[in-house]
Design a protein around this motif. Structure first.
Motif, PDB file in Angstrom:
ATOM      1  N   PHE A 249      33.639  38.577  38.775  1.00 60.96           N
ATOM      2  CA  PHE A 249      33.867  37.780  39.982  1.00 60.96           C
ATOM      3  C   PHE A 249      32.525  37.450  40.654  1.00 60.96           C
ATOM      4  CE2 PHE A 249      38.436  39.462  40.910  1.00 60.96           C
ATOM      5  CZ  PHE A 249      38.888  38.761  39.797  1.00 60.96           C
TER       6      PHE A 249
ATOM      7  N   SER B  34      36.701  34.964  43.611  1.00 59.50           N
ATOM      8  CA  SER B  34      37.238  36.163  44.256  1.00 59.50           C
ATOM      9  C   SER B  34      38.640  36.526  43.796  1.00 59.50           C
ATOM     10  CB  SER B  34      37.247  35.961  45.782  1.00 59.50           C
ATOM     11  OG  SER B  34      38.020  34.818  46.118  1.00 59.50           O
TER      12      SER B  34
ATOM     13  N   LEU C 191      39.616  32.829  38.242  1.00 56.25           N
ATOM     14  CA  LEU C 191      39.033  33.117  36.935  1.00 56.25           C
ATOM     15  C   LEU C 191      39.739  32.320  35.846  1.00 56.25           C
ATOM     16  CD1 LEU C 191      37.145  34.625  35.065  1.00 56.25           C
ATOM     17  CD2 LEU C 191      38.705  36.578  35.124  1.00 56.25           C
TER      18      LEU C 191
END
Length: 874
Positions: free
Chosen positions: A855, A861, A866
């Motif tokens: 991250f 975050s 992702l």
């Protein structure tokens, strides 16, 4: 080059330098010639501005009506300083004005007066310019811009370097700056220009209304004969032979020469080395659209018949006949059929289109209907349209057809059922055909080939018996039936674990094949045997020859892709293997080649295991396990079974894998797997010892040692035997030797890892770390992130960090190390921390630790971010 960004003075450096020199001298006559739009007026205006800055008195006429008054004023008074007289558009001047000007010019030669006179080339003031030249005047001819200058000007106007397509369209302006500026303004108004990374190109999603109107105006300005010529040429295509246009116009090239000169001079057509061409597709389409559809169809038909009549390529003729042929037009339909036959092997999609179109145009009562149906069915099979081919064949068989045509159509059905993995049905149809006394002689060999291939996937003992009979009784020169029989025997020998016999038979089969109709099966089988024995260079050569052969039928392309994918995987080129296999699975699914789903799916399962993508591995195994009986035609049954056992181990643990091995695949260890996939031997010994099944481990060792003893010339099998024995006996020297002698990176890495694990029990773990780091380097080279993560875990347990990795960026996707990348990939596939921990041999807490680092490096975050970032960056 001028600093003006509107581009008018691009390419006029020489002219401006000459004019500057004349101004420096303060006297002289300069004559400017140029066609409309070449920038005469703007050039004169710029020189007048420069002269005024230098202290010249500038005298210029507003238009041709003001010219006599200006000349009268000049005749009445002497200039009191340096002067510049600018007269434009003298081709429009009255004769009296030109006479007065001729009288004034000689008197100026000793005065500080510069005369700048301009006209449109060839449209008047000839006597004036001739007289001035005779008295020493300087002449400037504004020629069209060169291609390089045009490109620079377009870059100025478009805001980016033009690509090839935009430059081609700009060339229609013939280097005329005004025409070019008008074209670029039209493109801007239409929203046709797109600039990406400094490159300007044409957009295809906006209608070019103003641009078309501008180009249409240029075409409309041509003479009637020139427009007529263009319309006929447009039917022939974007490029055309002038002789073809002349023949269709019942004329000659010599007679058409004035019209050809006109269209070339107008920038509509350009001359290539071997033919003429419309300067841009947009121009070609605009001209073609002016031909009414019925007339266009008639012209296409005439063009096709013209080409057929003089013996030109049937393929080229067919392109026209497709557009112009009508129902019942026997000559045109025969042309389509001839073209379909001509391109059947190297362009099967085109062949299918041509054959189906011919069939659609054939009257139902025509005697040629069934013959054309056979051709269409065969073309559809070559193009991979198996469902359509089978439906068309069965529909024809439902009607009354001759025995000869019925046999051909039934053989087509046998072929589609074979490719659809319906081996029993294909066998039944083939055997019924072979029992018919009137089976056409030219068809019989192909029915025999189909039967042998179907039996290879359906009844191995009968396939072997039949193939042996063919080889035993064959006389004469090699042919495709013999090649198929030898290939069948080679596949059976491979699966039995007789690599020497398999290789010899496969070589003979590949040499015996005489036709590309076999879809290169004998050659590709040879490649699989060679690759199994890790003779990669020779295997690659065989595949390359097969891929570059004359046949482009879909079945062959699929088989080549599947074989190539596994060779790439075996050689450790994992990303290339994955791409090749994915394409093959997609095409096999789309075209109904059910029999060819399994080979690339097995490759993808192996790739997924080594990259840590367990869900994908399970999916690929289920794909070939649930949808197709694994036939062992391309790869052996043992290969698919090993993939299944391997995936079961990773997904469900050791007990499940051992149960699958003993209950469903009890003959796997005694098969030819270890000659086809030598590194499997070490894996089986490792798992058997892990399960405490020493009997199974010994059986594996005995089998691979037997293979090595019976086939002493195969180094890959010998290395596999060393590896298996080293694991079983716990002999580090044998494992080290195996790691040196294995012929592929996978097996070498496996042996190095096994050696590292064995040595980790020693008091001094230096050698263990060295072996594990060697394995890690090999896994990284392959791209096996799951295996890399496992070895990293072993090194951590030894209290050693991995060797320093290459310097990585501080942020971004490329900043992730092997472990982080593997975790990111699994998160992107929806796996939880616990699932990932199982996959990568680490605790969920360690996964979470790495996830936080990921991250931070990617400046995100959440897992959702992702997933999105992974899709974007990869």
């Amino acid at each position: 080059m001028s600093g003006n960004r509107d581009g008018v003075f691009r390419g006029r450096d020489g002219e401006r330098e000459l004019l500057s020199g004349v101004l420096d001298a303060g006297t002289g006559v300069v004559l400017v010639d140029g066609a409309a739009g070449t920038g005469k007026t703007r050039l004169l205006a710029e020189v007048a501005t420069i002269a005024a800055r230098r202290g010249f008195a500038v005298a210029t006429a507003q238009d041709e009506l003001d010219q006599p008054f200006l000349l009268a004023r000049l005749a009445e008074r002497e200039p009191d300083g340096p002067s510049l007289v600018v007269l434009d558009d003298l081709h429009l001047a009255e004769p009296g004005t030109l006479a007065a000007l001729r009288a004034l010019l000689p008197a100026s030669s000793h005065e500080k007066v510069v005369w700048l006179l301009a006209r449109r080339t060839g449209e008047g003031a000839d006597r004036l310019f001739a007289a001035a030249l005779a008295r020493g005047a300087v002449r400037i001819e504004l020629r069209p811009f060169t291609d390089d200058v045009v490109a620079d000007l377009v870059a100025d106007l478009a805001g980016g370097v033009p690509d090839h397509d935009l430059r081609a369209l700009a060339s229609t302006a013939q280097g005329n700056p005004a025409e070019l500026i008008g074209l670029l303004e039209a493109l801007k108004e239409d929203g046709q220009l797109a600039v990406t990374a400094g490159r300007a190109s044409l957009r295809a999603d906006c209608p070019p209304r103003r641009t078309e109107a501008l180009l249409r105006g240029r075409v409309s300005a041509l003479s009637g004969k020139a427009r007529h010529l263009l319309q006929v040429a447009s039917v022939l295509g974007p490029r055309f032979e002038p002789g073809d246009v002349a023949e269709m116009l019942a004329s000659s090239t010599a007679i058409l020469l004035p019209a050809l000169d006109e269209v070339i001079g107008a920038g509509v057509v350009t001359s290539l080395e071997d033919r003429l061409a419309f300067r841009h597709e947009l121009v070609w389409r605009l001209v073609a659209d002016t031909v009414p559809p019925p007339v266009r169809r008639a012209l296409h038909r005439e063009a096709g018949e013209m080409l057929l009549g003089r013996g030109d390529s049937a393929v080229v003729a067919a392109q026209h006949l497709l557009h112009g042929a009508q129902r019942g037009d026997v000559r045109s339909i025969d042309g389509l059929v001839a073209a379909s036959k001509a391109v059947l092997w190297n362009a099967p999609d085109a062949a299918a289109e041509l054959a189906v179109r011919a069939l659609e145009l054939t009257d139902q009562a025509s005697a040629s209907l069934v013959h054309r149906t056979v051709i269409a069915v065969r073309a559809l099979i070559a193009a991979g349209k198996l469902t359509a081919a089978q439906a068309l064949a069965q529909d024809a068989l439902s009607r009354q057809v001759s025995p000869e045509h019925a046999a051909k159509l039934r053989h087509c059905v046998a072929t589609t059922t074979l490719l659809g993995a319906q081996h029993a049905a294909s066998t039944e149809i083939s055997e019924a055909l072979l029992e018919e006394p009137d089976l056409p002689a030219e068809l019989a060999p192909w029915v025999e080939i189909t039967r042998m291939m179907a039996l290879l996937g359906h009844d191995r003992s009968r396939a072997e018996e039949l193939a042996e009979a063919v080889v035993r009784t064959h006389t004469g020169s090699p042919d495709d039936v013999l090649a198929t029989a030898l290939a069948v025997l080679a596949a059976i020998a491979r699966d039995r674990g007789e690599p020497g016999a398999a290789l010899e038979l496969a070589r003979e089969a590949a040499q015996s094949a005489t036709s590309h109709d076999l879809c290169a099966y004998p050659q590709l089988l040879l490649a699989t045997v060679l690759a199994g024995l890790r003779e990669f260079a020779e295997a690659d050569g065989v595949v390359r020859r097969a891929r570059s052969g004359p046949s482009s039928v879909v079945t062959k392309e699929l088989m080549v892709s599947a074989v190539q994918a596994r060779i790439l995987l075996q050689a450790g080129r994992i990303e290339e293997a994955s791409a090749e296999a994915r394409d093959a699975v997609t095409v096999a699914d789309d075209t109904g080649h059910t029999a060819l789903v399994a080979p690339p799916s097995a490759v993808l399962a192996m790739v997924a295991i080594h990259t840590g993508d367990l869900p994908a591995a399970i999916e690929h195994v289920e794909q070939y396990r649930g949808r197709v009986g694994v036939d062992g035609i391309v790869f052996s049954r043992a290969y698919y079974q090993w993939a299944d056992v391997l995936v079961s181990y990773v997904a469900h643990g050791l007990d499940k894998a051992m149960g699958l091995l003993t209950d469903e695949y009890p003959e796997l260890v005694s098969s030819g797997l270890f000659a086809e996939e030598p590194r499997a031997a070490g894996w089986f010994v490792r798992r058997a010892l892990e399960a405490g099944n020493e009997g199974l481990a010994k059986a594996v060792v005995d089998r691979v040692e037997q293979l090595a003893e019976e086939n002493p010339g195969f180094r890959a099998v010998a290395a596999a035997a060393l590896h298996a024995r080293g694991l079983f006996d716990g002999d580090a020297s044998l494992l080290e030797l195996a790691s040196q002698q294995h012929r592929d990176l996978w097996a070498r890495a496996n042996a190095a890892e096994d050696l590292g694990v064995l040595l980790s029990a020693a008091a001094d773990r230096t050698d263990s770390v060295k072996a594990l780091e060697n394995a890690l380097g090999l896994y990284r080279e392959i791209g096996a992130s799951r295996d890399s993560a496992r070895v990293l875990g072993r090194l951590r347990k030894l209290g050693r960090r991995r060797r320093a990795a290459p310097v990585r960026p501080a942020s971004g996707w490329s900043s992730l190390d092997d472990t982080e990348r593997a975790i990111a990939n699994l998160v992107a596939k929806g796996q939880t921390n616990r699932q990932i921990s199982t996959q990568l041999f680490m605790s969920p807490h360690t996964v979470n630790f790495h996830l936080r680092k990921i991250f931070r490096k990617l400046e995100i975050s959440s897992r959702v971010e992702l997933v999105m970032r992974s899709r974007d960056d990869q």
